[in-house]
Design a protein around this motif. Structure first.
Motif, PDB file in Angstrom:
ATOM      1  N   GLY A  41       1.984  -4.196 -12.822  1.00 25.32           N
ATOM      2  CA  GLY A  41       1.813  -2.752 -12.692  1.00 25.32           C
ATOM      3  C   GLY A  41       0.354  -2.340 -12.647  1.00 25.32           C
ATOM      4  O   GLY A  41      -0.045  -1.508 -11.832  1.00 25.32           O
ATOM      5  N   LEU A  42      -0.448  -2.932 -13.507  1.00 27.96           N
ATOM      6  CA  LEU A  42      -1.880  -2.624 -13.514  1.00 27.96           C
ATOM      7  C   LEU A  42      -2.550  -3.090 -12.221  1.00 27.96           C
ATOM      8  O   LEU A  42      -3.394  -2.380 -11.664  1.00 27.96           O
ATOM      9  CB  LEU A  42      -2.554  -3.271 -14.729  1.00 27.96           C
ATOM     10  N   TYR A  44      -1.099  -3.340  -9.288  1.00 25.07           N
ATOM     11  CA  TYR A  44      -0.680  -2.412  -8.242  1.00 25.07           C
ATOM     12  C   TYR A  44      -1.462  -1.103  -8.334  1.00 25.07           C
ATOM     13  O   TYR A  44      -1.912  -0.558  -7.332  1.00 25.07           O
ATOM     14  CB  TYR A  44       0.819  -2.131  -8.350  1.00 25.07           C
ATOM     15  N   TRP A  45      -1.640  -0.602  -9.558  1.00 23.14           N
ATOM     16  CA  TRP A  45      -2.361   0.650  -9.738  1.00 23.14           C
ATOM     17  C   TRP A  45      -3.823   0.518  -9.313  1.00 23.14           C
ATOM     18  O   TRP A  45      -4.358   1.390  -8.618  1.00 23.14           O
ATOM     19  CB  TRP A  45      -2.267   1.080 -11.202  1.00 23.14           C
ATOM     20  N   ILE A  46      -4.460  -0.575  -9.710  1.00 22.76           N
ATOM     21  CA  ILE A  46      -5.855  -0.787  -9.315  1.00 22.76           C
ATOM     22  C   ILE A  46      -5.951  -0.949  -7.803  1.00 22.76           C
ATOM     23  O   ILE A  46      -6.861  -0.402  -7.164  1.00 22.76           O
ATOM     24  CB  ILE A  46      -6.455  -2.000 -10.054  1.00 22.76           C
ATOM     25  N   SER A  48      -3.984   0.373  -5.568  1.00 28.63           N
ATOM     26  CA  SER A  48      -3.793   1.672  -4.922  1.00 28.63           C
ATOM     27  C   SER A  48      -5.028   2.555  -5.073  1.00 28.63           C
ATOM     28  O   SER A  48      -5.314   3.390  -4.217  1.00 28.63           O
ATOM     29  CB  SER A  48      -2.561   2.378  -5.481  1.00 28.63           C
ATOM     30  N   LYS A  49      -5.778   2.376  -6.159  1.00 28.71           N
ATOM     31  CA  LYS A  49      -7.006   3.148  -6.340  1.00 28.71           C
ATOM     32  C   LYS A  49      -8.117   2.652  -5.415  1.00 28.71           C
ATOM     33  O   LYS A  49      -8.960   3.433  -4.995  1.00 28.71           O
ATOM     34  CB  LYS A  49      -7.476   3.081  -7.800  1.00 28.71           C
ATOM     35  N   ASN A  51      -7.520   1.550  -2.477  1.00 26.33           N
ATOM     36  CA  ASN A  51      -7.060   2.179  -1.253  1.00 26.33           C
ATOM     37  C   ASN A  51      -7.606   1.520   0.006  1.00 26.33           C
ATOM     38  O   ASN A  51      -7.919   2.172   0.983  1.00 26.33           O
ATOM     39  CB  ASN A  51      -7.371   3.668  -1.270  1.00 26.33           C
ATOM     40  N   ASP A  56      -2.877  -2.583  -2.212  1.00 27.13           N
ATOM     41  CA  ASP A  56      -1.742  -2.739  -3.122  1.00 27.13           C
ATOM     42  C   ASP A  56      -1.318  -4.197  -3.221  1.00 27.13           C
ATOM     43  O   ASP A  56      -1.043  -4.697  -4.309  1.00 27.13           O
ATOM     44  CB  ASP A  56      -0.551  -1.901  -2.651  1.00 27.13           C
TER      45      ASP A  56
END
Length: 84
Positions: A41-42, A44-46, A48-49, A51, A56
């Protein structure tokens, strides 16, 4: 034929397995699942940030690598092994 004391000695938690400690085994399973989920999850979040075009996917791949490493360390800790 094994007598009761031999069987109890084989299940002793000091020999590297969980023996008669089901809560310890359940704790390990929960910790491994939580570690893998948090790392993915972390990642994926990083990702997406960041970008980027493949942010992702790259983030999740990096999270997976970290999750594998952390899981190995976690299992070694729970089983009494030494991390090398």
């Amino acid at each position: 034929m094994l007598n009761r004391s031999d069987n109890d000695n084989n299940r002793n938690a000091g020999n590297g397995n969980f023996g008669d400690h089901p809560w310890k085994a359940m704790g390990l399973i929960g910790s491994v699942g939580g570690t893998i989920g948090a790392c993915l999850g972390l990642g994926y979040w990083i990702g997406s940030k960041i970008n980027a075009e493949y942010g992702d996917i790259v983030g999740m791949a990096a999270g997976f690598v970290v999750a594998v490493f952390m899981t190995v360390l976690l299992i070694r800790t729970f089983t009494g092994g030494k991390a090398k």
